[in-house]
Design a protein around this motif. Structure first.
Motif, PDB file in Angstrom:
ATOM      1  N   CYS A  11       0.840  -1.188   0.000  1.00 59.53           N
ATOM      2  CA  CYS A  11       0.000   0.000   0.000  1.00 59.53           C
ATOM      3  C   CYS A  11       0.879   1.243   0.000  1.00 59.53           C
ATOM      4  O   CYS A  11       1.770   1.387   0.844  1.00 59.53           O
ATOM      5  CB  CYS A  11      -0.920   0.002   1.217  1.00 59.53           C
ATOM      6  SG  CYS A  11      -2.062   1.394   1.223  1.00 59.53           S
ATOM      7  N   THR A  12       0.603   2.150  -0.914  1.00 63.07           N
ATOM      8  CA  THR A  12       1.437   3.344  -1.045  1.00 63.07           C
ATOM      9  C   THR A  12       1.153   4.379   0.038  1.00 63.07           C
ATOM     10  O   THR A  12       1.712   5.479  -0.011  1.00 63.07           O
ATOM     11  CB  THR A  12       1.272   3.991  -2.433  1.00 63.07           C
ATOM     12  OG1 THR A  12      -0.072   4.448  -2.595  1.00 63.07           O
ATOM     13  CG2 THR A  12       1.616   3.005  -3.537  1.00 63.07           C
ATOM     14  N   TRP A  20      -1.410  14.746  -5.380  1.00 61.58           N
ATOM     15  CA  TRP A  20      -0.989  13.784  -6.388  1.00 61.58           C
ATOM     16  C   TRP A  20       0.447  14.034  -6.854  1.00 61.58           C
ATOM     17  O   TRP A  20       1.204  13.093  -7.099  1.00 61.58           O
ATOM     18  CB  TRP A  20      -1.935  13.788  -7.584  1.00 61.58           C
ATOM     19  CG  TRP A  20      -1.409  12.923  -8.700  1.00 61.58           C
ATOM     20  CD1 TRP A  20      -1.062  13.305  -9.954  1.00 61.58           C
ATOM     21  CD2 TRP A  20      -1.135  11.509  -8.615  1.00 61.58           C
ATOM     22  NE1 TRP A  20      -0.591  12.227 -10.672  1.00 61.58           N
ATOM     23  CE2 TRP A  20      -0.626  11.117  -9.880  1.00 61.58           C
ATOM     24  CE3 TRP A  20      -1.268  10.558  -7.616  1.00 61.58           C
ATOM     25  CZ2 TRP A  20      -0.258   9.799 -10.156  1.00 61.58           C
ATOM     26  CZ3 TRP A  20      -0.892   9.245  -7.890  1.00 61.58           C
ATOM     27  CH2 TRP A  20      -0.392   8.866  -9.135  1.00 61.58           C
ATOM     28  N   ASP A  23       2.590  12.414  -4.295  1.00 54.38           N
ATOM     29  CA  ASP A  23       2.411  10.960  -4.371  1.00 54.38           C
ATOM     30  C   ASP A  23       3.172  10.382  -5.564  1.00 54.38           C
ATOM     31  O   ASP A  23       3.875   9.361  -5.442  1.00 54.38           O
ATOM     32  CB  ASP A  23       0.927  10.614  -4.514  1.00 54.38           C
ATOM     33  CG  ASP A  23       0.129  10.879  -3.252  1.00 54.38           C
ATOM     34  OD1 ASP A  23       0.744  11.047  -2.177  1.00 54.38           O
ATOM     35  OD2 ASP A  23      -1.107  10.922  -3.345  1.00 54.38           O
ATOM     36  N   LEU A  27       6.372   7.689  -5.827  1.00 53.25           N
ATOM     37  CA  LEU A  27       6.344   6.454  -6.605  1.00 53.25           C
ATOM     38  C   LEU A  27       7.513   6.395  -7.574  1.00 53.25           C
ATOM     39  O   LEU A  27       8.194   5.361  -7.693  1.00 53.25           O
ATOM     40  CB  LEU A  27       5.022   6.351  -7.376  1.00 53.25           C
ATOM     41  CG  LEU A  27       3.779   5.979  -6.567  1.00 53.25           C
ATOM     42  CD1 LEU A  27       2.543   6.051  -7.452  1.00 53.25           C
ATOM     43  CD2 LEU A  27       3.921   4.589  -5.979  1.00 53.25           C
ATOM     44  N   LEU A  46       0.356  -2.258  -7.731  1.00 52.87           N
ATOM     45  CA  LEU A  46       0.422  -1.182  -6.755  1.00 52.87           C
ATOM     46  C   LEU A  46      -0.901  -1.113  -6.003  1.00 52.87           C
ATOM     47  O   LEU A  46      -1.978  -1.191  -6.606  1.00 52.87           O
ATOM     48  CB  LEU A  46       0.651   0.167  -7.439  1.00 52.87           C
ATOM     49  CG  LEU A  46       2.084   0.550  -7.792  1.00 52.87           C
ATOM     50  CD1 LEU A  46       2.073   1.828  -8.627  1.00 52.87           C
ATOM     51  CD2 LEU A  46       2.908   0.761  -6.528  1.00 52.87           C
ATOM     52  N   LEU A  48      -2.796   1.542  -4.449  1.00 55.52           N
ATOM     53  CA  LEU A  48      -2.712   3.002  -4.523  1.00 55.52           C
ATOM     54  C   LEU A  48      -3.543   3.660  -3.423  1.00 55.52           C
ATOM     55  O   LEU A  48      -4.727   3.376  -3.270  1.00 55.52           O
ATOM     56  CB  LEU A  48      -3.197   3.462  -5.885  1.00 55.52           C
ATOM     57  CG  LEU A  48      -2.878   4.900  -6.297  1.00 55.52           C
ATOM     58  CD1 LEU A  48      -1.371   5.128  -6.386  1.00 55.52           C
ATOM     59  CD2 LEU A  48      -3.537   5.209  -7.640  1.00 55.52           C
ATOM     60  N   ARG A  49      -2.885   4.519  -2.637  1.00 56.63           N
ATOM     61  CA  ARG A  49      -3.604   5.333  -1.663  1.00 56.63           C
ATOM     62  C   ARG A  49      -3.666   6.764  -2.171  1.00 56.63           C
ATOM     63  O   ARG A  49      -2.636   7.381  -2.462  1.00 56.63           O
ATOM     64  CB  ARG A  49      -2.907   5.295  -0.294  1.00 56.63           C
ATOM     65  CG  ARG A  49      -3.711   6.020   0.808  1.00 56.63           C
ATOM     66  CD  ARG A  49      -3.250   7.440   1.065  1.00 56.63           C
ATOM     67  NE  ARG A  49      -4.322   8.251   1.662  1.00 56.63           N
ATOM     68  CZ  ARG A  49      -4.156   9.461   2.163  1.00 56.63           C
ATOM     69  NH1 ARG A  49      -2.967  10.022   2.151  1.00 56.63           N
ATOM     70  NH2 ARG A  49      -5.181  10.132   2.648  1.00 56.63           N
ATOM     71  N   LEU A  50      -4.887   7.289  -2.301  1.00 56.74           N
ATOM     72  CA  LEU A  50      -5.092   8.657  -2.750  1.00 56.74           C
ATOM     73  C   LEU A  50      -5.943   9.395  -1.728  1.00 56.74           C
ATOM     74  O   LEU A  50      -7.001   8.913  -1.336  1.00 56.74           O
ATOM     75  CB  LEU A  50      -5.820   8.689  -4.099  1.00 56.74           C
ATOM     76  CG  LEU A  50      -5.125   8.041  -5.294  1.00 56.74           C
ATOM     77  CD1 LEU A  50      -6.072   8.006  -6.487  1.00 56.74           C
ATOM     78  CD2 LEU A  50      -3.847   8.794  -5.654  1.00 56.74           C
ATOM     79  N   VAL A  78      -2.399  -1.203 -11.298  1.00 56.50           N
ATOM     80  CA  VAL A  78      -3.165  -0.912 -10.089  1.00 56.50           C
ATOM     81  C   VAL A  78      -4.388  -1.815 -10.073  1.00 56.50           C
ATOM     82  O   VAL A  78      -5.162  -1.839 -11.024  1.00 56.50           O
ATOM     83  CB  VAL A  78      -3.601   0.565 -10.042  1.00 56.50           C
ATOM     84  CG1 VAL A  78      -4.500   0.822  -8.836  1.00 56.50           C
ATOM     85  CG2 VAL A  78      -2.386   1.477 -10.008  1.00 56.50           C
ATOM     86  N   MET A  81      -7.090  -0.146  -4.168  1.00 54.06           N
ATOM     87  CA  MET A  81      -6.852   1.181  -3.621  1.00 54.06           C
ATOM     88  C   MET A  81      -7.214   1.194  -2.136  1.00 54.06           C
ATOM     89  O   MET A  81      -8.064   0.426  -1.688  1.00 54.06           O
ATOM     90  CB  MET A  81      -7.689   2.244  -4.348  1.00 54.06           C
ATOM     91  CG  MET A  81      -7.241   2.556  -5.747  1.00 54.06           C
ATOM     92  SD  MET A  81      -8.220   3.928  -6.415  1.00 54.06           S
ATOM     93  CE  MET A  81      -7.363   4.213  -7.966  1.00 54.06           C
TER      94      MET A  81
END
Length: 402
Positions: A11-12, A20, A23, A27, A46, A48-50, A78, A81
């Motif tokens: 998890c990012t 972004w 982020d 990456l 990936l 992806l955490r946003l 991806v 998330m």
């Protein structure tokens, strides 16, 4: 990357970023090194955490195209998330505000739907995709049972609105997307038991007639769609903190035909307190090192009679360490999964080994995600460069599955 029982990623949310641009920079800085150490000969996924802000920025067509081009160039994809933290998640006091705005609000619903539309555009052909999310809200925000029940109902209705959107996406694209609810200490849904009860007694009871009427379906068809698009996010750390029996939970989920959308592979801290006063004092000193101000570190204590005491954070638990009826502590502090002991404390790594064995024997999800997000607040002696830390954890999972 594809492993023997699903797709494995990290998890990012381990990367600190407020938008972004930050982020994406993280990456670009870290992912190539991680992939080289973990999956040099295959594409790597990936998680992806946003944040809300990052999701708005990535929704811009130019930014999305740039990211998709980068994914293709770097053999990345991806498939899941993390939609639990809505706002800032690093270098600020998060604590219970990680739940805000909660599922009683349209802001949480709209943010989650936006994540799903991004995932729809990023998801490789033929894969299912998931977004993990909070356990409805933070239970201590509600002063009595009426407020608590009202919040649970309001949150459930918002989730049903998301299900309607996911059914529409499936009809349009054929993609199966699922919302993965993540029980955690002091959430409205705190345990596997509470999740299953909510699913049966709230989500299905409210959702079946609403979905059936909206799409002109039978009750059976509506129930099947709710079970396709709402799943459990099985965070191993959270279930271990509650001393939950993994095999029993999975058996009941299978019996009820409720799916696990994702395993979040994470470890908590624990210690045996069934010793002398001097040993308790030393354990308290070791735990105090982890008492930091950013995140909630709830403690669940096991008593001699088998009952549990729940503390909302590490500080109030430290104040009660001399309770002689308590024989074990488990604390919500995500520590590196490849570490089994630190000082006089242990991790709940054995719970991960148990769950991965069950997954390998009879896979119950396609999504496996390492989630150790506490890098910046770990004690110094546990820190490695971020790319190395993530690589170590992923390779530990690969070795354990093998």
């Amino acid at each position: 990357m594809k492993v023997n029982s699903g797709h494995l990623t990290y998890c990012t949310n381990i990367h600190a970023g407020k938008n972004w641009t930050e982020d994406f920079d993280a990456l670009k800085q870290n992912f190539p090194d991680i992939k080289q150490q973990v999956a040099p000969d295959q594409a790597m996924g990936l998680g992806l955490r946003l944040s809300q802000e990052a999701s708005l920025q990535l929704s811009h067509p130019q930014h999305l195209k740039e990211f998709k081009d980068w994914l293709q160039k770097n053999e990345a994809y991806v498939f899941t998330m993390n939609g639990f933290p809505y706002g800032d998640f690093h270098r600020t006091i998060v604590k219970e505000n990680v739940h805000a705005p909660d599922w009683t609000t349209p802001e949480r619903k709209d943010y989650t739907i936006r994540l799903f539309h991004l995932l729809k555009d990023l998801l490789p052909a033929g894969m299912d995709g998931g977004v993990s999310t909070s356990p409805l809200s933070y239970r201590h925000w509600f002063k009595d049972k009426n407020d608590f029940d009202s919040a649970k109902q309001a949150a459930t209705l918002q989730i049903i609105a998301v299900v309607k959107e996911l059914i529409g996406i499936h009809r349009e694209t054929g993609q199966v997307l699922h919302l993965d609810i993540e029980p955690e200490p002091d959430g409205i849904l705190e345990t596997g038991r509470e999740f299953i009860d909510w699913f049966k007694n709230d989500l299905l009871v409210l959702g079946i007639p609403m979905i059936a009427q909206h799409f002109n379906l039978s009750a059976h068809e509506a129930e099947s769609l709710l079970k396709k698009h709402v799943c459990l996010c099985y965070d191993v750390c959270h279930f271990a903190i509650g001393y939950e029996a993994h095999e029993a939970i999975l058996a009941e989920l299978a019996e009820q035909q409720i799916c696990v959308g994702k395993i979040q592979i994470s470890a908590a801290l624990k210690a045996n307190l069934n010793g002398t006063a001097d040993s308790r004092a030393l354990i308290k000193t070791n735990f105090a090192v982890f008492d930091e101000p950013t995140y909630l570190h709830q403690v669940v204590a096991l008593k001699k009679d088998g009952s549990l005491i729940r503390y909302p954070d590490l500080s109030p638990a430290l104040a009660a360490v001399d309770d002689g009826d308590i024989i074990e502590w488990r604390s919500h502090f995500h520590v590196p999964i490849s570490i089994k002991e630190t000082g006089l404390l242990q991790s709940t790594q054995d719970d991960i080994v148990t769950l991965l064995r069950l997954q390998k024997t009879k896979p119950f999800t396609n999504h496996l995600e390492v989630e150790t997000y506490t890098w910046e607040v770990l004690p110094e002696q546990m820190k490695l460069p971020i790319a190395q830390s993530i690589s170590n954890e992923l390779n530990w999972v690969i070795d354990t599955l093998a």
